[in-house]
Design a protein around this motif. Structure first.
Motif, mmCIF file in Angstrom:
data_model
loop_
_atom_site.group_PDB
_atom_site.id
_atom_site.type_symbol
_atom_site.label_atom_id
_atom_site.label_comp_id
_atom_site.label_asym_id
_atom_site.label_seq_id
_atom_site.Cartn_x
_atom_site.Cartn_y
_atom_site.Cartn_z
ATOM 1 N N GLY A 5 -80.428 78.468 42.095
ATOM 2 C CA GLY A 5 -81.028 79.423 40.681
ATOM 3 C C GLY A 5 -82.498 79.509 40.807
ATOM 4 O O GLY A 5 -82.807 80.524 39.935
ATOM 5 N N ARG A 39 -78.549 83.500 41.364
ATOM 6 C CA ARG A 39 -78.930 82.800 40.146
ATOM 7 C C ARG A 39 -77.895 82.801 39.062
ATOM 8 O O ARG A 39 -77.459 81.794 38.328
ATOM 9 C CB ARG A 39 -80.436 83.258 39.750
ATOM 10 C CG ARG A 39 -80.853 82.875 38.396
ATOM 11 C CD ARG A 39 -82.165 83.458 38.222
ATOM 12 N NE ARG A 39 -82.892 83.037 36.990
ATOM 13 C CZ ARG A 39 -83.482 82.130 36.684
ATOM 14 N NH1 ARG A 39 -83.589 80.905 37.752
ATOM 15 N NH2 ARG A 39 -83.702 81.771 35.318
ATOM 16 N N TYR A 56 -75.109 80.309 40.036
ATOM 17 C CA TYR A 56 -75.529 79.204 39.972
ATOM 18 C C TYR A 56 -75.411 78.618 38.433
ATOM 19 O O TYR A 56 -74.713 77.610 38.036
ATOM 20 C CB TYR A 56 -76.739 78.788 40.419
ATOM 21 C CG TYR A 56 -77.702 77.530 39.975
ATOM 22 C CD1 TYR A 56 -77.155 76.358 40.587
ATOM 23 C CD2 TYR A 56 -78.515 77.377 38.873
ATOM 24 C CE1 TYR A 56 -78.207 75.235 40.325
ATOM 25 C CE2 TYR A 56 -79.402 76.403 38.899
ATOM 26 C CZ TYR A 56 -79.046 75.132 39.621
ATOM 27 O OH TYR A 56 -79.669 73.995 39.238
ATOM 28 N N ALA A 57 -76.015 79.529 37.383
ATOM 29 C CA ALA A 57 -76.062 79.149 36.040
ATOM 30 C C ALA A 57 -74.607 78.985 35.443
ATOM 31 O O ALA A 57 -74.179 78.120 34.750
ATOM 32 C CB ALA A 57 -76.868 79.910 35.256
ATOM 33 N N THR A 111 -82.856 76.200 34.808
ATOM 34 C CA THR A 111 -83.044 77.600 35.120
ATOM 35 C C THR A 111 -84.374 78.171 34.474
ATOM 36 O O THR A 111 -84.736 79.045 35.024
ATOM 37 C CB THR A 111 -81.766 78.724 34.765
ATOM 38 O OG1 THR A 111 -81.773 78.459 33.220
ATOM 39 C CG2 THR A 111 -80.632 78.273 35.575
ATOM 40 N N HIS A 165 -85.171 79.118 31.650
ATOM 41 C CA HIS A 165 -84.849 80.156 30.741
ATOM 42 C C HIS A 165 -85.794 79.964 29.583
ATOM 43 O O HIS A 165 -85.570 78.585 29.040
ATOM 44 C CB HIS A 165 -83.568 80.614 30.415
ATOM 45 C CG HIS A 165 -82.994 81.617 31.379
ATOM 46 N ND1 HIS A 165 -82.275 81.042 32.542
ATOM 47 C CD2 HIS A 165 -82.810 82.819 31.420
ATOM 48 C CE1 HIS A 165 -81.587 82.063 33.083
ATOM 49 N NE2 HIS A 165 -81.958 83.237 32.530
#
Length: 333
Positions: A171, A272, A275-276, A293, A295
């Motif tokens: 990610g 990415r 992955y999430a 991640t 975020h």
């Protein structure tokens, strides 16, 4: 009276005036509005690519009008929005996403101008940004990932490229991967110290990822390289840049090469997304996934939970139907 012989007689000299025109030194024209943009970008901690994107967004406005920042009115901002959403030959010149980004940059920039006292009002306050559909996660399937990694193993610098894709699979954005140092790898996790929007954090690695990075670093040491904590984690092996830190263009070229080999039209950022989404589908708490991640916005992370929400909703639907059938007369208890 006799004049002193030691004093010379005065003489009149004729001096011709020089009427040739003076050579004017013309200074190059500078758009003072650009100076404010430079100051704005310098005042913020932005990655190089982000600064470039902000500058390009503001250039749309500079090309549209020559008015000073302080002279722009709310009406002119509305007219600029109309310009952005224009059509040429029946088709939109810019997408809603691009228009929203440009206007969002204008809002942020004018907010800064107002806070700094460069303008006495913010003309962008009333402008409405286009509403966009909620974005979907752009995942790769397990089969696609397997095929891509098999192609990576066949590349010229397979040790480096396998380690690089192991990082992407966890990610980490491509740009951030190029900025990692050897000291950011502690044998179990990666410390992301430079990333988009300053989203720093720690990313734990699975066993396969650790092995690939260790194999790559071991190969470099076997070539006689002395690895220091500040050494780039990923380096170039080209004749011109051997040993230098790779840039985003290296990853982009590698992805293009892998597209040709696999026939899969993908980009690095999809790892990415994958992955999430997979972590959420596997039952991991979305809050913890957001931590990994890095975020900052729940809204931007929402795309990764939609698939899991749909899966959970379908399971609940069938469970509800099953319970209802069991309670109906004549059903088996």
């Amino acid at each position: 009276m006799q004049r002193d012989q030691g004093v010379p007689q005065p003489r009149l000299l004729h001096i011709e005036a020089d009427y040739s025109p003076a050579v004017s030194k013309t200074e190059p024209w500078v758009d003072l509005r650009s100076i404010r943009i430079d100051e704005y970008l310098q005042a913020r901690s932005l990655a190089v690519k982000t600064q470039k994107a902000y500058r390009q967004d503001l250039q749309h406005f500079l090309r549209w009008t020559d008015k000073a920042w302080s002279a722009v009115t709310a009406r002119q901002i509305a007219q600029f929005k109309t310009h952005l959403v224009r059509k040429e030959e029946g088709q939109r010149v810019l997408s809603d996403a691009t228009v929203k980004r440009i206007l969002g940059t204008m809002k942020a920039f004018y907010g800064w101008l107002w806070r700094c006292g460069y303008v006495d009002r913010d003309p962008t306050i009333e402008v409405q940004l286009p509403k966009l559909a909620e974005p979907e996660a752009d995942n790769l399937s397990d089969e696609q990932v397997e095929k891509i990694l098999a192609a990576v193993a066949g590349t010229k610098l397979c040790d480096r490229n396998l380690a690089l894709f192991a990082v992407l699979q966890h990610g980490i954005r491509a740009e951030a991967a190029t900025l990692l140092n050897v000291g950011d790898f502690d044998g179990q996790r990666l410390w992301v110290r430079q990333d988009k929007g300053g989203s720093k954090g720690v990313v734990p690695l699975d066993e396969e990822g650790v092995q690939k990075i260790q194999a790559y670093l071991g190969w470099r040491m076997s070539q006689g390289e002395v690895l220091l904590p500040e050494s780039p984690l990923f380096v170039s092996a080209s004749r011109r840049n051997r040993g230098a830190r790779i840039g985003y263009d290296t990853i982009d070229k590698l992805v293009c090469q892998l597209r040709d080999i696999t026939g899969i039209d993908f980009h690095a950022h999809q790892f990415r997304h994958t992955y999430a989404t997979n972590l959420v589908l596997d039952g991991m708490n979305p809050y913890h996934v957001m931590t990994l991640t890095r975020h900052k916005s729940v809204q931007s992370f929402r795309r990764y939970t939609k698939a899991a929400d749909q899966q959970a909703a379908e399971a609940a639907f069938y469970e509800t139907k099953r319970r209802k059938r069991k309670t109906e007369p004549g059903s088996e208890q």
